[in-house]
Design an enzyme around this catalytic site. Sequence first.
Site, mmCIF file in Angstrom:
data_model
loop_
_atom_site.group_PDB
_atom_site.id
_atom_site.type_symbol
_atom_site.label_atom_id
_atom_site.label_comp_id
_atom_site.label_asym_id
_atom_site.label_seq_id
_atom_site.Cartn_x
_atom_site.Cartn_y
_atom_site.Cartn_z
ATOM 1 N N MET A 37 0.723 -1.153 -0.034
ATOM 2 C CA MET A 37 -0.027 0.057 -0.011
ATOM 3 C C MET A 37 0.948 1.293 0.117
ATOM 4 O O MET A 37 0.389 2.571 0.321
ATOM 5 C CB MET A 37 -0.986 -0.148 1.146
ATOM 6 C CG MET A 37 -1.841 -1.108 1.296
ATOM 7 S SD MET A 37 -3.727 -0.769 2.004
ATOM 8 C CE MET A 37 -3.047 -0.456 3.646
ATOM 9 N N GLY A 43 10.923 -3.265 5.642
ATOM 10 C CA GLY A 43 10.077 -4.480 5.634
ATOM 11 C C GLY A 43 9.862 -4.684 4.328
ATOM 12 O O GLY A 43 10.174 -5.795 3.723
ATOM 13 N N HIS A 44 9.214 -3.597 3.497
ATOM 14 C CA HIS A 44 9.020 -3.891 2.259
ATOM 15 C C HIS A 44 10.117 -4.236 1.345
ATOM 16 O O HIS A 44 10.000 -5.091 0.460
ATOM 17 C CB HIS A 44 8.303 -2.742 1.524
ATOM 18 C CG HIS A 44 6.911 -2.441 2.254
ATOM 19 N ND1 HIS A 44 6.593 -1.045 2.971
ATOM 20 C CD2 HIS A 44 5.728 -2.887 2.312
ATOM 21 C CE1 HIS A 44 5.551 -0.916 3.549
ATOM 22 N NE2 HIS A 44 4.976 -2.034 3.053
ATOM 23 N N ASP A 157 2.182 -9.187 9.182
ATOM 24 C CA ASP A 157 0.761 -9.278 8.798
ATOM 25 C C ASP A 157 0.633 -10.915 8.795
ATOM 26 O O ASP A 157 0.481 -11.587 7.773
ATOM 27 C CB ASP A 157 0.508 -8.554 7.600
ATOM 28 C CG ASP A 157 0.586 -7.308 7.736
ATOM 29 O OD1 ASP A 157 -0.364 -6.816 8.533
ATOM 30 O OD2 ASP A 157 1.348 -6.565 7.038
#
Length: 288
Positions: A37, A43-44, A157
């Site tokens: 998003m 992290g991404h 997540d």
Amino acid sequence: MKDEVSRPKLFRTVADLREFLLPWRRAGKRIGFVPTMGALHEGHLSLVRASKAETDCTVVSIYVNPTQFGPTEDFARYPRNLERDMELLSHEGVEAVFAPDDAEMYPPGYNTWVEVKGVSEPLEGECRPGHFRGVATVVLKLFNIVQPDVTYFGAKDYQQSLVVRQLIRDLNLPIELKVLPTVREPDGLAMSSRNSYLSPDARSRATVLWKSLQKAQDLLAQGERDPQVIQEAMRQIILSVPGTSIDYVALVDPETLSPVSTITGPTLAAVAVRLEGTRLIDNLLLQP
């Protein structure tokens, strides 16, 4: 097909992205996909680097999906900075970025939804009704648009990754799911785009999520096997920090997310905490 590391090609429409990917697919190249998003962080980027290492062409989607936000949630203020995201991805050598608008993803008359039962229902499913319907729908749409060989998600997540795994399995999607470890700040706070909401003071207090998970690990190492005892200790740590409220503290089966009555094998400790209006989640897989 791979040229020097340069700015990724930016696509706004499904048709343009598919046209770009067609020669890669025809040449038998492996396509890796990282759905995000935006408001990218380390992290991404860890997911992007894994895709770059393991596939021939990496696609990153940047889309704040309205259907996974509840009416009182932070859709309007969710951080958006496409230019900064593109700059970060340039340094990683990403081939393509897909950044559609809402009309491209949900055109007038759109009325098809995907629901994954079971693993979507506890924890986040209880706290955020409809959230995983929105997640499953947009993820399946993105999978159909990109048609990747491999897709990369983060373990922060955790429940989302279980939902996606179920989706892939149930709908016979020819996609390999890779879930990579949570990337943390030096003080243990899980990296999250929502961390940007925190004041410096709240940011320092937010480490309580990681401290509560470490407490669970410590108690387990000392021989405690009663989840109620561990959960209560975690709750006390979290509530000792001013301005916190708890959505859930749970010790659950890592496959089904069902509560465990006693800890006999791998167990997921999961927390969702609100701190001065910002909702943060974290988890840790406990090994007795």
